[in-house]
Design a protein around this motif. Structure first.
Motif: not given
Length: 324
Positions: A74-98
């Motif tokens: 239930n650390e909701f503010e901290r949960a945004w950190q990996p969410i945003l990192l994921f989106e920053r570095y996944a864009v334009g890259r080939m990653i598994p659909i799942n």
């Protein structure tokens, strides 16, 4: 340098797999400590741009696990950190659909817990357009159905959970079937079909009893207490049942919440739900305030709004009764 990079990736992959297996409440703290160790030791954001698609996928999977752990804590503010990192570095890259589907599911759960229900539904519907495997699709449908059940506006729908249940039954996924039963019970309560909702909860209760899943069993019994309470409180039921029936619903709510030992609930969020439910059944503001204090600490905006509304309603009712 090449060898060091592969050692780094192999260790991240191994520890991510370990963390992914630590999904029971008793192990969340251990998983969290592993997660912190990996993140701090390797400074992941320094590596992501230089990794090939396979290596990046390993790290992005780790970020999904990290998000899941923060949500469980239930650390909701901290949960945004990996969410945003994921989106920053996944864009334009080939990653598994799942992996992308799971990321969007986690993001939607986080948005919903912070009160952004409509936005969360948009994220999930977009994820359902991806070509995910059936298990991830079931997860997305279940999350979407649960959020839609909590909404009362024009976007409210009742079919998503039925679809999730159908797919879970087709796959023979008994855990997810029981989860669907629990979530669908809320939908039927809102529709004034409390008996149908309770029958689904009884099926889930039986499954958890047979499989000795104590935490899920107590959670289901809290749902049953809330369902009986809804039948006791909602005007649409009063027009169809006698006063004796209504009092029986209230007593059943008390009986089911009495089967739950709050000290044995391993997650603080489950404890908060217990106090919230107990407070509503016994019209006990102090218990609801215990739940509210937790929701305020973790910035669970929708839950804060709900609890504040309960407290306000109880106090207004007490004032009106005092003036009579």
């Amino acid at each position: 340098m090449f060898a060091k990079t592969w050692m780094f990736i192999d260790e991240i992959d191994y520890k991510t797999r370990v963390m992914a297996m630590l999904d029971t409440p008793a192990e969340i703290e251990r998983a969290y400590q592993l997660c912190e160790e990996v993140f701090v030791q390797y400074g992941l954001d320094r590596y992501l741009l230089t990794l090939n698609d396979y290596s990046l996928s390993v790290v992005l999977n780790y970020l999904n696990v990290r998000t899941s752990i923060f949500l469980n804590r239930n650390e909701f503010e901290r949960a945004w950190q990996p969410i945003l990192l994921f989106e920053r570095y996944a864009v334009g890259r080939m990653i598994p659909i799942n992996m992308e589907g799971i990321h969007r599911d986690l993001k939607a759960v986080l948005m919903a817990r912070q009160g952004r229900l409509a936005d969360a539904c948009v994220v999930l519907r977009e994820a359902l357009d991806l070509d995910c495997t059936s298990d991830v699709r079931q997860r997305l449908l279940y999350t979407l159905g649960g959020i839609e059940t909590s909404m009362t506006g024009p976007e409210y729908r009742i079919n998503t959970l039925c679809e999730a249940l159908g797919e879970a039954e087709q796959e023979g996924d008994e855990d997810r079937i029981a989860m669907c039963y629990r979530e669908m019970s809320r939908m039927f309560s809102y529709l004034g079909q409390g008996a149908t909702g309770l029958s689904l909860l009884q099926k889930a209760e039986q499954y958890y009893m047979i499989n000795h899943q104590e935490q899920e069993l107590m959670g289901t019994r809290m749902y049953m207490a809330m369902s009986y309470l809804a039948m006791y409180n909602m005007p649409k039921y009063r027009s169809r049942f006698t006063e004796k029936d209504m009092e029986r619903f209230h007593q059943q709510a008390k009986a089911y919440i009495g089967m739950v030992d709050v000290d044995k609930l391993l997650l603080e969020s489950d404890q908060a739900f217990y106090y919230r439910t107990y407070g509503l059944i016994y019209v006990d503001i102090a218990s609801i305030e215990k739940a509210l204090a937790f929701y305020q600490r973790v910035n669970a905006y929708q839950d804060i709004k709900d609890c504040e509304g309960y407290i306000r309603t109880i106090r207004n009712t007490q004032v009106q009764q005092g003036n009579q």
